[in-house]
Design a protein around this motif. Structure first.
Motif, mmCIF file in Angstrom:
data_model
loop_
_atom_site.group_PDB
_atom_site.id
_atom_site.type_symbol
_atom_site.label_atom_id
_atom_site.label_comp_id
_atom_site.label_asym_id
_atom_site.label_seq_id
_atom_site.Cartn_x
_atom_site.Cartn_y
_atom_site.Cartn_z
ATOM 1 N N ALA B 195 53.982 74.201 12.275
ATOM 2 C CA ALA B 195 55.143 74.307 13.146
ATOM 3 C C ALA B 195 54.784 74.505 14.619
ATOM 4 C CB ALA B 195 56.028 75.461 12.669
ATOM 5 N N VAL B 196 53.491 74.489 14.941
ATOM 6 C CA VAL B 196 53.118 74.753 16.332
ATOM 7 C C VAL B 196 53.473 73.544 17.201
ATOM 8 C CG1 VAL B 196 51.261 75.366 17.900
ATOM 9 C CG2 VAL B 196 51.194 76.147 15.533
ATOM 10 N N PRO B 197 54.295 73.763 18.226
ATOM 11 C CA PRO B 197 54.648 72.630 19.082
ATOM 12 C C PRO B 197 53.458 72.194 19.935
ATOM 13 C CG PRO B 197 55.588 74.671 19.942
ATOM 14 C CD PRO B 197 54.913 75.018 18.650
ATOM 15 N N SER B 198 53.487 70.959 20.395
ATOM 16 C CA SER B 198 52.420 70.499 21.278
ATOM 17 C C SER B 198 52.489 71.277 22.584
ATOM 18 C CB SER B 198 52.578 69.011 21.575
ATOM 19 O OG SER B 198 53.565 68.834 22.576
ATOM 20 N N PHE B 199 51.346 71.341 23.270
ATOM 21 C CA PHE B 199 51.345 72.150 24.486
ATOM 22 C C PHE B 199 52.223 71.546 25.571
ATOM 23 C CE2 PHE B 199 49.857 74.365 28.198
ATOM 24 C CZ PHE B 199 49.862 75.655 27.709
ATOM 25 N N GLU B 200 52.315 70.214 25.589
ATOM 26 C CA GLU B 200 53.203 69.579 26.561
ATOM 27 C C GLU B 200 54.634 70.080 26.342
ATOM 28 O OE1 GLU B 200 50.824 68.110 24.940
ATOM 29 O OE2 GLU B 200 49.596 66.986 26.381
ATOM 30 N N ASP B 201 55.039 70.211 25.072
ATOM 31 C CA ASP B 201 56.377 70.737 24.790
ATOM 32 C C ASP B 201 56.494 72.192 25.226
ATOM 33 O OD1 ASP B 201 57.128 68.335 23.767
ATOM 34 O OD2 ASP B 201 56.852 68.895 21.658
ATOM 35 N N LEU B 202 55.447 72.959 24.968
ATOM 36 C CA LEU B 202 55.476 74.365 25.380
ATOM 37 C C LEU B 202 55.616 74.481 26.888
ATOM 38 C CD1 LEU B 202 52.640 75.922 23.172
ATOM 39 C CD2 LEU B 202 55.063 76.459 23.027
ATOM 40 N N LEU B 203 54.862 73.652 27.609
ATOM 41 C CA LEU B 203 54.915 73.689 29.076
ATOM 42 C C LEU B 203 56.284 73.265 29.575
ATOM 43 C CD1 LEU B 203 51.626 72.189 30.559
ATOM 44 C CD2 LEU B 203 52.624 74.416 31.042
ATOM 45 N N GLY B 204 56.809 72.212 28.942
ATOM 46 C CA GLY B 204 58.098 71.715 29.380
ATOM 47 C C GLY B 204 59.241 72.629 29.011
ATOM 48 N N GLY B 205 59.030 73.393 27.905
ATOM 49 C CA GLY B 205 60.111 74.269 27.410
ATOM 50 C C GLY B 205 60.380 75.400 28.357
#
Lengths: 391, 205
Positions: B195-205
């Motif tokens: 379930a770990v989101p990609s880091f790009e998603d984390l940064l964008g979130g």
């Protein structure tokens, strides 16, 4: 491979003597411990950061700045620096200052902290722990790598034309570790940037540690920083050593039994079986720690917690001597003997990072032009103008 | 149709225990109902009594040691869970709650659960509804409508359906759990980091 000690700076009553050091004594003891570790030849000293009793180290860069002047060789680090509740602008400034003062003999380790109320005390929301860690670090990196930063985000005031000073030593930011015990997002963060990842395994079975480390390694490779086995890994651990194994057990047990972090739960027998806590002779520590690489791969830094649970200063210094004289040289030799050539032995040093930046064609300026961006004037211009008026 | 795993958590403290007795009956009823639907079910029973020290240790240390680690993995693999506690001081037992406390907070989300409780008199039967059911609602488990309480007297004449409602109730509860389990795909063991989101998603979130 680097070996060091880290302190959480707890003020704990010595259960044998019933004596409790005051904050001043504990801070001074931490300084003594760090200087002793340097003299004994350990590679790293790291201090925690806490903002609540019974912990004393609230200002890591003050402590490490002093130690930079007092020590010769030891690398100064943190365990951990709170990336969630500290302003990333202050972190950029303070750790760049430490980097300059220590002449690059430092790195830092970021963590989210483990005390809930710290968040509201510093105006943050604990439910935003991961997003804070992500956004704050992204800004911290920009402040170190870009001379002039325009920025806006969710968690702090926007910046326009901001330059964090002093600029990083030789134009190269400090090496950063990310520490997490349970959050794969943080392992992912370390992997994304190609930074180090530290798993503080001291309360966890090695299978769990191995899962987290291996996840970080896979993601490190995925993000293109090298092969999985070249990722920069550190582990936390804790030992209590005497030359005679039974003496170690007898001496440490009363501390273990009532220690805030251990006491009243699993027995010392259970705890030493399940976690990296090793109580015994130097050879027993060597046997145990010398095998961890079989589960997590070859790693670059092993940190030991030795000054906790109310142990007297004298005992802590003896632990450092036993580590430095009898344990670390053997562990290092054994680790080097089995390390594949393409796997780095140590985390990257400042000199290596500077060389790598130069080799990559980056030639960071020593400092940005010290001109006022709005008027184009420098401080020297102002002095000359003032002189002209005076004449 | 593949096999399913029914996991029973019994918080009875004595041996033999009436809580375990009820838990076994509920498991038997569920297995029988699943068999009628052509599904083979395997039952694994966790006696919390055997895990009591590890449960307390985990509340203090945060990690599961020894047999508790295997027990938590077992719960994580369950297609259906049967949870039975004795009623102590008007609620589930402390050991039962401590075990629930060491489960990952999302472990039971959407998972079919059948609740049971035992006690000395019928007076405590509503503990199921005001204590256990809200607890599992908080955990977002899919709790079946029938929960089964067995007082000491219920164990008398349990063979005759006309005079004792307990066997009927056990059958009904087992049927409801079996239907929920049969309705779902077998639970696949989830990867730890799926379930770990990609880091790009984390940064964008």
């Amino acid at each position: 491979m680097q070996f060091g000690i880290f302190s959480v700076g707890d003020v704990t009553t010595d259960p044998i003597t019933g004596r409790t050091p005051d904050d001043t004594e504990r801070v001074r003891n931490m300084l003594t411990i760090a200087e002793h570790a340097d003299a004994a030849g350990l590679d790293v000293f790291a201090t925690g950061e806490h903002h609540n009793p019974p912990f004393v180290p609230s200002s890591p860069t003050t402590m490490l700045g002093y130690l930079a002047g007092r020590t010769k060789n030891i690398l100064l680090s943190t365990a951990t620096t709170l990336i969630t509740t500290n302003d990333p602008v202050r972190l950029a400034e303070e750790y760049a200052m430490l980097q300059v003062i220590s002449d690059g003999r430092m790195d830092l380790m970021l963590g989210r902290g483990n005390t809930g109320p710290v968040y509201p005390w510093f105006g943050q929301d604990i439910r935003q722990g991961i997003p804070l860690a992500i956004e704050n670090y992204a800004l911290l990196r920009r402040l170190w790598t870009e001379d002039v930063v325009d920025w806006s985000g969710k968690f702090r005031t926007p910046l326009q034309g901001f330059t964090s000073t002093p600029r990083p030593l030789d134009g190269v930011a400090p090496f950063v570790w990310h520490a997490s015990i349970r959050s794969p997002e943080i392992a992912e963060q370390a992997a994304y940037y190609g930074d180090g990842f530290l798993h503080n395994a001291i309360f966890w079975p090695m299978e769990h540690t191995a899962q987290m480390v291996n996840f970080y390694r896979q993601r490190f490779e995925h993000h293109g920083h090298g092969q999985a086995d070249q990722a920069i890994v550190g582990l936390g651990g804790q030992v209590f050593v005497r030359k005679d194994s039974q003496k170690a057990w007898d001496e440490f047990r009363p501390y273990f039994d009532v220690a805030p972090v251990y006491g009243h739960g699993p027995s010392m027998e259970e705890f030493t079986r399940e976690t990296p806590l090793t109580v015994g002779s130097p050879q027993q520590v060597i046997d145990r720690y010398g095998k961890f690489f079989e589960q997590v791969g070859h790693y670059q830094r092993q940190m030991f917690l030795v000054d906790h649970a109310g142990l007297p200063l004298k005992t802590v210094l003896e632990q450092i001597d036993l580590l430095a004289e009898e344990i670390v040289p053997v562990l290092r030799r054994e680790a080097e003997a089995v390390r594949p050539a393409h796997v780095p032995s140590d985390p990257p040093s400042h000199a290596q990072r500077v060389a790598a930046a130069r080799a990559a064609g980056q030639s960071p300026t020593a400092s940005p032009a010290a001109a006022d961006r709005w008027t184009g004037r420098t401080a020297e211009d102002d002095v000359e103008a003032a002189d002209a008026v005076a004449r | 149709m593949s096999d399913r795993s029914i996991v029973v958590v019994s918080a009875g403290l004595s041996q033999p225990s009436s809580t375990r007795l009820l838990a076994d009956r509920l498991a038997d009823a569920t297995v029988a109902e699943l068999a009628q639907r052509g599904i083979t079910a395997h039952v694994e029973t966790l006696e919390l009594r055997d895990l009591a020290h590890e449960v307390v240790n985990m509340t203090l240390t945060g990690f599961a040691s020894g047999p508790l680690r295997a027990a938590l993995d077992t719960v994580a693999r369950a297609d259906g869970l049967i949870a039975v506690s004795p009623v102590f001081s008007a609620s589930y037992s402390g050991l039962f709650k401590s075990f629930v406390d060491v489960l990952d907070k999302d472990l039971l989300v959407g998972r079919p659960v059948l609740l049971g409780a035992t006690g000395g008199t019928a007076r405590h039967s509503l503990a199921l509804e005001y204590a256990l059911r809200p607890l599992f609602a908080y955990l977002r488990a899919d709790v079946v409508p029938t929960a089964v309480y067995a007082a000491t007297d219920d164990w008398a004449d349990a063979g005759s359906d006309r005079v004792n409602p307990l066997p009927d109730r056990i059958r009904r509860a087992g049927r409801q759990l079996a239907e929920e389990v049969a309705d779902r795909e077998p639970s696949a063991p989830a990867g730890l980091y799926d379930a770990v989101p990609s880091f790009e998603d984390l940064l964008g979130g």
